[in-house]
Write a protein that holds these residues in place. Structure first.
Motif, PDB file in Angstrom:
ATOM      1  N   SER A   1      -7.764  86.747 -22.927  1.00  4.54           N
ATOM      2  CA  SER A   1      -7.670  86.013 -21.657  1.00  4.54           C
ATOM      3  C   SER A   1      -8.058  84.558 -21.820  1.00  4.54           C
ATOM      4  CB  SER A   1      -8.566  86.656 -20.597  1.00  4.54           C
ATOM      5  OG  SER A   1      -8.078  87.944 -20.322  1.00  4.54           O
ATOM      6  N   THR A   2      -9.149  84.341 -22.536  1.00  2.20           N
ATOM      7  CA  THR A   2      -9.600  82.961 -22.737  1.00  2.20           C
ATOM      8  C   THR A   2      -8.542  82.164 -23.495  1.00  2.20           C
ATOM      9  OG1 THR A   2     -11.924  83.578 -22.658  1.00  2.20           O
ATOM     10  CG2 THR A   2     -11.394  81.545 -23.839  1.00  2.20           C
ATOM     11  N   MET A   3      -7.995  82.774 -24.540  1.00  2.00           N
ATOM     12  CA  MET A   3      -6.991  82.065 -25.335  1.00  2.00           C
ATOM     13  C   MET A   3      -5.733  81.786 -24.517  1.00  2.00           C
ATOM     14  SD  MET A   3      -5.330  83.026 -28.984  1.00  2.00           S
ATOM     15  CE  MET A   3      -3.719  83.424 -28.369  1.00  2.00           C
ATOM     16  N   THR A   4      -5.306  82.790 -23.744  1.00  2.00           N
ATOM     17  CA  THR A   4      -4.094  82.620 -22.934  1.00  2.00           C
ATOM     18  C   THR A   4      -4.306  81.553 -21.869  1.00  2.00           C
ATOM     19  OG1 THR A   4      -3.651  84.962 -23.269  1.00  2.00           O
ATOM     20  CG2 THR A   4      -2.357  83.864 -21.594  1.00  2.00           C
ATOM     21  N   GLY A   5      -5.448  81.628 -21.175  1.00  3.49           N
ATOM     22  CA  GLY A   5      -5.754  80.632 -20.147  1.00  3.49           C
ATOM     23  C   GLY A   5      -5.769  79.230 -20.726  1.00  3.49           C
TER      24      GLY A   5
ATOM     25  N   GLY B   1     -10.063  80.236 -29.017  1.00  2.12           N
ATOM     26  CA  GLY B   1      -9.521  80.137 -27.665  1.00  2.12           C
ATOM     27  C   GLY B   1     -10.478  79.411 -26.745  1.00  2.12           C
ATOM     28  N   MET B   2     -11.754  79.556 -27.029  1.00  4.68           N
ATOM     29  CA  MET B   2     -12.780  78.919 -26.207  1.00  4.68           C
ATOM     30  C   MET B   2     -12.799  77.409 -26.414  1.00  4.68           C
ATOM     31  SD  MET B   2     -15.193  79.943 -24.129  1.00  4.68           S
ATOM     32  CE  MET B   2     -16.003  81.479 -24.560  1.00  4.68           C
ATOM     33  N   ASP B   3     -12.874  76.995 -27.694  1.00  7.06           N
ATOM     34  CA  ASP B   3     -12.998  75.560 -27.983  1.00  7.06           C
ATOM     35  C   ASP B   3     -11.645  74.873 -28.120  1.00  7.06           C
ATOM     36  OD1 ASP B   3     -15.649  76.099 -27.983  1.00  7.06           O
ATOM     37  OD2 ASP B   3     -15.888  76.130 -30.164  1.00  7.06           O
ATOM     38  N   GLY B   4     -10.577  75.667 -28.223  1.00  8.60           N
ATOM     39  CA  GLY B   4      -9.249  75.049 -28.308  1.00  8.60           C
ATOM     40  C   GLY B   4      -8.817  74.714 -29.730  1.00  8.60           C
ATOM     41  N   ASP B   5      -9.603  75.105 -30.731  1.00 10.09           N
ATOM     42  CA  ASP B   5      -9.233  74.793 -32.117  1.00 10.09           C
ATOM     43  C   ASP B   5      -7.921  75.455 -32.518  1.00 10.09           C
ATOM     44  OD1 ASP B   5     -11.530  73.310 -33.470  1.00 10.09           O
ATOM     45  OD2 ASP B   5     -12.559  74.921 -32.406  1.00 10.09           O
ATOM     46  N   ASN B   6      -7.011  74.658 -33.071  1.00 12.10           N
ATOM     47  CA  ASN B   6      -5.726  75.155 -33.586  1.00 12.10           C
ATOM     48  C   ASN B   6      -4.836  75.818 -32.543  1.00 12.10           C
ATOM     49  OD1 ASN B   6      -5.798  74.233 -36.165  1.00 12.10           O
ATOM     50  ND2 ASN B   6      -6.385  76.161 -37.131  1.00 12.10           N
ATOM     51  N   LEU B   7      -5.098  75.561 -31.261  1.00 12.81           N
ATOM     52  CA  LEU B   7      -4.168  76.090 -30.259  1.00 12.81           C
ATOM     53  C   LEU B   7      -2.977  75.140 -30.196  1.00 12.81           C
ATOM     54  CD1 LEU B   7      -6.425  77.357 -27.291  1.00 12.81           C
ATOM     55  CD2 LEU B   7      -5.548  78.629 -29.236  1.00 12.81           C
TER      56      LEU B   7
END
Length: 427
Positions: free
Chosen positions: A22-26, A194-200
C-alpha cells in the motif's frame, strides 16, 4: 503525449500482507501525479493526527478502500498513473481479498504484475514461508497468464540498503520464480523503499551498487499484449440490465474476437440466439467492440430471463463450448486437509460459478515426482484432474482461449486451487 494516446496496461500489485504494497502503491501514484499535493497534505495531516505520519501513502489507499466499502464511487483516476511510455491502471488496490477471484473472473485481467517483497529481517522469510503469500501470489499470477513480472525488493531502508540482502532475496526469489516457469531474463529485481521513495521514480543515491532501472523505468520495459481479434468471439456476461426504450442489455468484457451490430449471436449454455442491435461503451455507441472493451449491447428478441451472469456470448456460427466434462491441470494452494475424487467445490471460470465434481485424479506432480491415479491431493500438489460440471457451463481449452480456459476452485470462502483447462469434451 496525452494519456489518451499512450498505450494502456493493467497492472496488479501482489505480495505478502505486510510487505509495504500500500505504501509503495500510494507513493507511486503520488510521484506520477495521480494524487495532488493538496490531497497528499490532507492525508499526511490525518495520518499524523493519530501519530502515524509514516503511514501517509498507505493512508491514500485506505481512504479509497473505505470509500469503496461505503459505496461511494471513487474516481478511478486515483488508480491510474502514467510513465513515459504507458498509462497504467492498477487493478484492485493491494490487499483486497477478492483479488484472486477478480483476477480469474476476468473483471480485471492483468497484463503485468509487481510482486512486492520486503527486505526487512524476518519479513521476507515470513512471506516466503509455507504460510506466507509471496509464493502463492507469484504462482497464481503465472497460472492466470500474467507473464510480465517485476519484483520490487521493498523496505531496503530496513536492510540499511545493503547489497548482500538484495542479492540474497534476488537469488531465493529467482529460484522460486524459475520453478514456476518464469523466464528470469525478463524479470527485473528492483531494490526500493516505498516509504522513502528510493528507486521508485528517481535513482536512489543510497544504493550506488545497483545499476538497474527504477520501478517506473522497469514498468516501461513491459510490452502491450496483442489483442486476440482473429479468434472467435467470446464475451462472458457480467450483468444484465433492462433499459426502458432499449430492452434487455447484457454487459461484459470482450475477451476474444470482434462484435458488431447486426451480428447473429448465441448465448451459451442455453443456446438462445439473438441479433445485436447496438453496442455501447462509456455511454457512447460504438461501431464495433474488440478484446478488452467493457460494453453493453442490446439484442432483438432477447428477454431478461433468456440471459444471466456467467453466460458466454459467441457468434452463432462458432458457438462457445458447453462442456460435458473437461481435463485440467490443477494446482492446490490452500486446502485444510486433502482433496480426493468426488470432491465438489465451486469453480469460477469467466463470469460463471458452477459446482464441479473432481471425477478422477489422473496424475499428481509433487516436488518433481509424478504419480498415476493418486488417492488424494494436498497443498502444493499439481495434478491432472478429470472434472464434471454439475450443471451446464461454458469452458474452453486454455491453449485456444486463455481467458476462458483458466479457473479458480473456491471452497469455504477461499481459493483452494487454480487450474487451466487442457481438454474439453463438448456436450
Amino acid at each position: 503525449m496525452s494519456s489518451k494516446e499512450k498505450p494502456h496496461l493493467n497492472l496488479v500489485i501482489i505480495g505478502h500482507v505486510d510487505h509495504g504494497k500500500s505504501t509503495m502503491t500510494g507513493h507511486l501514484l503520488y510521484l506520477c501525479g495521480g494524487i495532488s499535493e493538496r490531497e497528499m497534505a490532507k492525508y499526511e495531516k490525518e495520518a499524523e493526527s493519530i501519530g502515524r505520519g509514516s503511514f501517509k501513502f498507505a493512508w491514500v489507499l485506505d481512504k479509497l478502500k473505505e470509500e469503496r466499502e461505503r459505496g461511494v464511487t471513487i474516481d478511478l483516476a486515483f488508480y491510474k498513473f502514467e510513465t513515459n511510455k504507458y498509462y497504467f491502471t492498477i487493478i484492485d488496490a493491494p490487499g483486497h481479498r477478492d483479488f484472486v477471484k477478480n483476477m480469474i473472473t476476468g473483471t480485471s485481467q492483468a497484463d503485468a504484475a509487481i510482486l512486492v517483497v520486503s527486505a526487512g529481517t524476518g519479513e521476507f522469510e515470513a512471506g516466503i514461508s509455507a504460510t506466507g503469500q509471496t509464493r502463492e501470489h507469484a504462482l497464481l499470477a503465472k497460472t492466470l497468464g500474467v507473464d510480465q513480472f517485476l519484483v520490487a525488493v521493498n523496505k531496503m531502508d530496513l536492510a540499511d540498503y545493503k547489497q548482500e540482502r538484495y542479492e540474497e532475496i534476488k537469488n531465493e526469489m529467482g529460484r522460486e520464480l524459475k520453478r514456476f516457469g518464469f523466464n528470469l531474463d525478463k524479470v527485473e529485481f528492483v531494490p526500493c523503499s516505498g516509504m522513502d521513495g528510493d528507486n521508485l521514480k528517481d535513482k536512489s543515491t543510497k544504493m550506488p551498487w545497483y545499476k538497474g532501472p527504477t520501478i517506473l523505468e522497469a514498468l516501461d520495459q513491459f510490452e502491450v499484449p496483442k489483442k486476440p481479434i482473429d479468434k472467435p468471439l467470446r464475451l462472458p456476461v457480467q450483468d444484465v440490465y433492462t433499459i426502458t426504450g432499449i430492452g434487455t442489455v447484457p454487459v461484459g468484457r470482450v475477451e476474444t474476437g470482434i462484435l458488431k451490430p447486426n451480428d447473429e449471436v448465441i448465448f451459451q449454455p442455453t443456446g438462445k440466439k439473438a441479433k445485436v442491435m447496438s453496442i455501447e461503451m462509456h455511454h457512447e455507441q460504438i461501431p464495433k467492440a474488440e478484446p478488452g472493451d467493457n460494453i453493453g449491447f442490446s439484442c432483438k428478441g432477447l428477454s431478461k430471463k433468456d440471459v444471466r451472469r456467467g453466460d458466454v456470448v459467441g457468434h452463432a456460427t462458432k458457438p462457445p463450448t458447453v462442456a460435458a466434462e473437461f481435463t485440467a491441470q490443477v494446482q492446490v494452494i490452500r486446502h485444510p486437509s486433502a482433496i480426493a475424487a468426488g470432491y465438489t467445490p465451486v469453480i469460477h471460470a469467466g463470469t460463471a460459478q458452477v459446482a464441479v465434481r473432481f471425477a478422477e485424479l489422473v496424475k499428481k506432480m509433487s516436488k518433481g515426482q509424478t504419480e498415476d491415479k493418486p488417492a488424494f491431493l494436498k497443498n502444493g500438489d499439481g495434478a491432472v484432474v478429470k472434472m464434471i460440471p454439475t450443471r451446464d457451463m461454458v469452458i474452453e481449452k486454455y491453449s485456444e482461449f486463455p481467458e476462458l480456459g483458466r479457473f479458480a476452485v473456491r471452497d469455504m470462502g477461499q481459493t483452494v486451487a487454480v487450474g487451466i483447462v487442457k481438454d474439453v469434451v463438448p456436450k
